[in-house]
Design a protein around this motif. Sequence first.
Motif, PDB file in Angstrom:
ATOM      1  N   SER A 182      80.902  93.691  73.022  1.00  0.00           N
ATOM      2  CA  SER A 182      81.524  93.463  71.716  1.00  0.00           C
ATOM      3  C   SER A 182      80.611  93.863  70.552  1.00  0.00           C
ATOM      4  O   SER A 182      81.096  94.131  69.448  1.00  0.00           O
ATOM      5  CB  SER A 182      81.952  92.000  71.570  1.00  0.00           C
ATOM      6  N   SER A 183      79.321  93.952  70.798  1.00  0.00           N
ATOM      7  CA  SER A 183      78.389  94.362  69.739  1.00  0.00           C
ATOM      8  C   SER A 183      78.593  95.814  69.339  1.00  0.00           C
ATOM      9  O   SER A 183      78.318  96.195  68.199  1.00  0.00           O
ATOM     10  CB  SER A 183      76.943  94.137  70.188  1.00  0.00           C
ATOM     11  N   VAL A 184      79.081  96.632  70.246  1.00  0.00           N
ATOM     12  CA  VAL A 184      79.374  98.034  69.928  1.00  0.00           C
ATOM     13  C   VAL A 184      80.449  98.086  68.851  1.00  0.00           C
ATOM     14  O   VAL A 184      80.314  98.800  67.851  1.00  0.00           O
ATOM     15  CB  VAL A 184      79.802  98.809  71.193  1.00  0.00           C
ATOM     16  N   THR A 185      81.503  97.311  69.034  1.00  0.00           N
ATOM     17  CA  THR A 185      82.593  97.263  68.049  1.00  0.00           C
ATOM     18  C   THR A 185      82.102  96.702  66.725  1.00  0.00           C
ATOM     19  O   THR A 185      82.429  97.226  65.663  1.00  0.00           O
ATOM     20  CB  THR A 185      83.754  96.401  68.585  1.00  0.00           C
ATOM     21  N   ARG A 186      81.291  95.657  66.777  1.00  0.00           N
ATOM     22  CA  ARG A 186      80.769  95.062  65.536  1.00  0.00           C
ATOM     23  C   ARG A 186      79.919  96.062  64.752  1.00  0.00           C
ATOM     24  O   ARG A 186      80.021  96.153  63.535  1.00  0.00           O
ATOM     25  CB  ARG A 186      79.961  93.812  65.858  1.00  0.00           C
ATOM     26  N   VAL A 199      70.232  94.234  70.559  1.00  0.00           N
ATOM     27  CA  VAL A 199      70.389  95.593  70.045  1.00  0.00           C
ATOM     28  C   VAL A 199      70.076  95.536  68.561  1.00  0.00           C
ATOM     29  O   VAL A 199      70.773  94.860  67.798  1.00  0.00           O
ATOM     30  CB  VAL A 199      71.814  96.130  70.301  1.00  0.00           C
ATOM     31  N   ASP A 200      68.998  96.202  68.160  1.00  0.00           N
ATOM     32  CA  ASP A 200      68.587  96.243  66.757  1.00  0.00           C
ATOM     33  C   ASP A 200      69.140  97.509  66.127  1.00  0.00           C
ATOM     34  O   ASP A 200      68.952  98.609  66.659  1.00  0.00           O
ATOM     35  CB  ASP A 200      67.062  96.226  66.647  1.00  0.00           C
ATOM     36  N   ILE A 201      69.802  97.348  64.993  1.00  0.00           N
ATOM     37  CA  ILE A 201      70.453  98.472  64.326  1.00  0.00           C
ATOM     38  C   ILE A 201      70.042  98.493  62.865  1.00  0.00           C
ATOM     39  O   ILE A 201      70.078  97.464  62.185  1.00  0.00           O
ATOM     40  CB  ILE A 201      71.992  98.347  64.420  1.00  0.00           C
ATOM     41  N   THR A 202      69.652  99.668  62.404  1.00  0.00           N
ATOM     42  CA  THR A 202      69.383  99.879  60.986  1.00  0.00           C
ATOM     43  C   THR A 202      70.301 100.992  60.513  1.00  0.00           C
ATOM     44  O   THR A 202      70.395 102.046  61.157  1.00  0.00           O
ATOM     45  CB  THR A 202      67.914 100.267  60.738  1.00  0.00           C
TER      46      THR A 202
END
Length: 140
Positions: A14-18, A61-64
């Motif tokens: 679900s983090s991919v969608t977020r 999963v860290d995203i910038t």
Amino acid sequence: MRVSMTLSLPRQPSSVTRARQVLTTLLSLTDAAEDSRNHLAVLITEACANAVLHGDVDSVVDITIVIDDGVCLLEVGNRGSTPTDAALDAALPAPLTVGGRGLPLIAALADSAAFVAGPPDRVLLRITKHLMEVRTPPSR
């Protein structure tokens, strides 16, 4: 205009969608053309899906996301190791019914994409994409 955001999401599908929803929201604040927005949606989806699939079990999963002066920078990281065969080229694997399409799609749609060196237990994929602006028709 400069817009930036940093997220740490759980290592779950679900983090991919977020992540994609956050990027889409940030891009809605810009004049980026629909093609650029669509390419970036695929880029963050593939990068995050790889982080979820290949990251260490207890990793986040860290995203910038940074949008600045017509360029979007995406960084997706997790705890794990960079794959040894992580070639970022646009050659799709055969047959197309198996996995392994993420990195070729990223290579085909990004202006640049590379695994960036960092601590030995971290993987960081840095992607840049120049944004095409929506063209307004000339006034009459």
